[in-house]
Design a protein around this motif. Structure first.
Motif, short mmCIF file in Angstrom:
data_model
loop_
_atom_site.label_atom_id
_atom_site.label_comp_id
_atom_site.label_asym_id
_atom_site.label_seq_id
_atom_site.Cartn_x
_atom_site.Cartn_y
_atom_site.Cartn_z
N TYR A 43 0.84 -1.21 0.00
CA TYR A 43 0.00 0.00 0.00
C TYR A 43 0.87 1.25 0.00
O TYR A 43 0.55 2.23 -0.68
CB TYR A 43 -0.95 -0.02 1.20
N LEU A 45 -2.69 5.46 -5.40
CA LEU A 45 -3.61 5.67 -4.29
C LEU A 45 -3.22 6.96 -3.57
O LEU A 45 -2.03 7.24 -3.43
CB LEU A 45 -3.47 4.53 -3.27
N SER A 46 -4.20 7.71 -3.10
CA SER A 46 -3.87 8.85 -2.23
C SER A 46 -3.49 8.32 -0.85
O SER A 46 -3.91 7.23 -0.45
CB SER A 46 -5.07 9.80 -2.11
N VAL A 65 -13.02 3.23 -3.02
CA VAL A 65 -11.77 3.99 -3.19
C VAL A 65 -11.46 4.21 -4.67
O VAL A 65 -11.71 3.34 -5.50
CB VAL A 65 -10.61 3.23 -2.51
N VAL A 113 0.97 4.21 -2.91
CA VAL A 113 0.94 5.65 -2.65
C VAL A 113 2.14 6.32 -3.33
O VAL A 113 2.01 7.35 -4.00
CB VAL A 113 0.96 5.94 -1.13
N LYS A 144 -4.84 0.62 -13.25
CA LYS A 144 -5.71 0.77 -12.07
C LYS A 144 -6.78 -0.32 -11.99
O LYS A 144 -7.22 -0.67 -10.89
CB LYS A 144 -6.35 2.16 -12.06
N PHE A 149 -8.81 4.41 -7.52
CA PHE A 149 -7.44 4.04 -7.90
C PHE A 149 -7.07 4.77 -9.18
O PHE A 149 -7.93 5.11 -10.00
CB PHE A 149 -7.33 2.52 -8.12
N ASP A 152 -6.68 7.82 1.33
CA ASP A 152 -7.42 6.59 1.00
C ASP A 152 -6.69 5.36 1.49
O ASP A 152 -7.29 4.42 2.01
CB ASP A 152 -7.66 6.49 -0.51
N ALA A 153 -5.37 5.36 1.32
CA ALA A 153 -4.57 4.20 1.75
C ALA A 153 -4.63 4.03 3.27
O ALA A 153 -4.74 2.90 3.78
CB ALA A 153 -3.12 4.36 1.29
#
Length: 313
Positions: A95, A104-105, A219, A99, A240, A221, A108-109
């Motif tokens: 994860y 992923l932000s 979420v 990022v 994604k 992606f 969100d992660a």
């Protein structure tokens, strides 16, 4: 420009006090810690800096804590002009890798791994699952023993292919205990019980994966800006559309970290950089290839050491 890969540690690398030097170094970092506390509705910063260790080690706290520290270190690296050519992470660390790759932000992660941690803890009642590291025995011998015990009714499976001579098994407490005895009889040098709260990366995590799919669907992606080597396949991915399914499978599938490192090393890298607390993954890199240049960045001092090298002609 030097060509580097970033790799990110997983659960087990957490320690009370991690990230404190980074926190003291920058107002932006302090603000990010405070935002994470608000976002997760939990005093995560307090757990990280003050403990107690038992609270930080809880899966639902350890996972966002490690991701937060790793992601803020990446932010510092990028501000210094360092961008990775590829990324990977060990289990939870995947994860942090997503990022770093822009897939992923960070917000969100953080929410995802908090949920992931809670579901992983709930999947198997405390005390009924276990994991152990098996040292000094080949994968084929380990798989023969785990498959034999599983056929007899106690689940035990290979969870992590970490490096030559280090493989982790996961399953029911009884299954792991039986496997440890038999694997030592087969020639394993050591079988070390791991201090974890569940049988991660085994089929016993499938109930968690079904609920986790719902969280992933909430979420957004993005395509990754650089290749992210997936734990499940050891292959680079950027699209994604395929990332969420790999994250679901990751919960109950083995982490193929040795293969990931081997494939990264085929890409003409100048260094592999562990970004986050501890030096566990740097040690695995050296066991796969002693000649590979490695750095472990976990505070402003180690960041400066890396930058001094990075800027050399």
């Amino acid at each position: 420009m030097k060509k580097v890969a970033f790799i990110f540690p997983g659960q087990g690398s957490q320690a009370v006090g991690m990230g404190k030097a980074l926190y003291d170094y920058s107002n932006d970092v302090q603000a990010a810690f405070q935002q994470a506390d608000t976002l997760l509705n939990t005093p995560l910063s307090s757990f990280i800096f003050e403990g107690p260790e038992a609270t930080l080690t809880k899966t639902e706290h350890a996972q966002p804590a490690l991701l937060l520290v790793s992601s803020l270190l990446v932010r510092q690296l990028k501000e210094h002009g360092v961008n990775p050519s590829m990324v990977a992470g060990h289990s939870l660390g995947e994860y942090s890798a997503l990022v770093a790759a822009g897939a992923l932000s960070m917000d969100d992660a953080l929410k995802l791994v908090q949920t992931r941690g809670r579901l992983m803890e709930q999947a198997v009642p405390t005390g009924q699952g276990a994991m152990a590291a098996i040292l000094g025995l080949d994968a084929k011998s380990i798989q023969e023993v785990t498959e034999s015990i599983t056929k007899q009714g106690e689940v035990v499976e290979v969870a992590n292919f970490n490096c030559p001579g280090q493989i982790v098994i996961s399953g029911t407490k009884m299954g792991v205990e039986q496997a440890c005895v038999q694997l030592k009889e087969k020639g394993a040098k050591r079988a070390i019980a791991l201090n974890v709260s569940g049988p991660f990366h085994s089929s016993l995590m499938k109930p968690a994966s079904r609920e986790f799919q719902v969280a992933l669907e909430q979420v957004t992606f993005h395509d990754a800006e650089v290749p992210v080597y997936a734990n499940v396949t050891a292959e680079p991915v950027q699209e994604k559309a395929v990332i969420p399914n790999l994250l679901i499978e990751q919960l109950y599938s083995p982490v193929r970290f040795e293969e990931i490192l081997q494939r990264m090393m085929e890409q003409d890298l100048d260094a592999i950089v562990e970004v986050g607390n501890g030096k566990v993954l740097s040690g695995l890199v050296r066991k796969v290839n002693r000649r590979m240049k490695t750095f472990a960045i976990q505070d402003p001092e180690s960041l400066q050491t890396f930058m001094d090298w990075y800027k050399e002609d």
